[in-house]
Design an enzyme around this catalytic site. Sequence first.
Site, PDB file in Angstrom:
ATOM      1  N   CYS A  91       0.816  -1.221   0.000  1.00 15.22           N
ATOM      2  CA  CYS A  91       0.000   0.000   0.000  1.00 15.22           C
ATOM      3  C   CYS A  91       0.851   1.272   0.000  1.00 15.22           C
ATOM      4  O   CYS A  91       1.478   1.561  -1.000  1.00 15.22           O
ATOM      5  CB  CYS A  91      -1.002  -0.055   1.148  1.00 15.22           C
ATOM      6  N   ARG A 126     -12.271   6.176  -3.220  1.00 22.08           N
ATOM      7  CA  ARG A 126     -11.368   5.463  -2.324  1.00 22.08           C
ATOM      8  C   ARG A 126     -11.679   3.968  -2.397  1.00 22.08           C
ATOM      9  O   ARG A 126     -12.848   3.572  -2.393  1.00 22.08           O
ATOM     10  CB  ARG A 126     -11.540   5.992  -0.903  1.00 22.08           C
ATOM     11  N   HIS A 192      -3.640  -5.425   2.654  1.00 16.09           N
ATOM     12  CA  HIS A 192      -3.220  -5.650   4.033  1.00 16.09           C
ATOM     13  C   HIS A 192      -3.862  -6.948   4.489  1.00 16.09           C
ATOM     14  O   HIS A 192      -4.454  -7.678   3.716  1.00 16.09           O
ATOM     15  CB  HIS A 192      -3.719  -4.521   4.940  1.00 16.09           C
TER      16      HIS A 192
END
Length: 249
Positions: A91, A126, A192
């Site tokens: 990320c 997002r 993640h």
Amino acid sequence: MSHKIVVVYQSLLGIYGDRGNGMVLAKRLQWRDLDAEVVNVEPGEPVPDDGLIYLLGGGEDLAQIAAVKALEADGGLHRGLDAGGVLFAVCAGYQLCGHSFTVGDNDEVFGGLGLLDVETRRGSERAVGEILTHWTRPDGTEDLITGFENHGGFTSLGSDATPFASVEVGVGNGTDGHDGAVQDRVIGLYPHGPILPRNPALADHLLELALGTKLEPIDRPELNAEHERLRQERIRIVRTTRNRAEQTR
Ligand code: GLN
């Protein structure tokens, strides 16, 4: 000799628990009776140049900028990669390995480390949620990878970088139907989880890349079976959640 798994700048790039990736890599070496240690380095401390694998995690925009500055000032990561180390970045860590990324509402452009031929710009929305990707291993077999993504930047690959995996559920790079990028001994991607406890085959791939040898499977049948059971369960959950979202559209 103890293999060093170097977890870089947890105080800056530690908000998503990506340090778990370091614990898994060290543990999977130790389960094979190989010496391994997790080495944590913080800004201002020298990044060792004899790491087997270097790890960068996710973080907020300002922390991302600070991490680039500190890594460039230190130089240890570059030396470690020149010496044959592998870098695995997630990320914010992935974005900062590229040529540039933007930050804030005004899309201010910041330079990255230039280790991956990628650029990151603010995306149309997002990307937040579970992600499921298809990864083709070096031997040509396919594996499914699950994780959790949360990023505003979308990443475009240049010709020197190869996409890491194709996206079935989620966003990933947000530009090309893929997630992540691979170039030489650097792998960057979005999920993640942390991702390596959830996907042990990817952890072993990184270790094999770094060691330059094929590893034997870990000789713990019950542990391997439990990891596989959890992996399949997560794949099922991601697909079920996606289907539910589609039904409510
Ligand atoms: N700041 C970056 C973005 O939002 C990375 C976020 C993260 O590491 N989760 O795109």
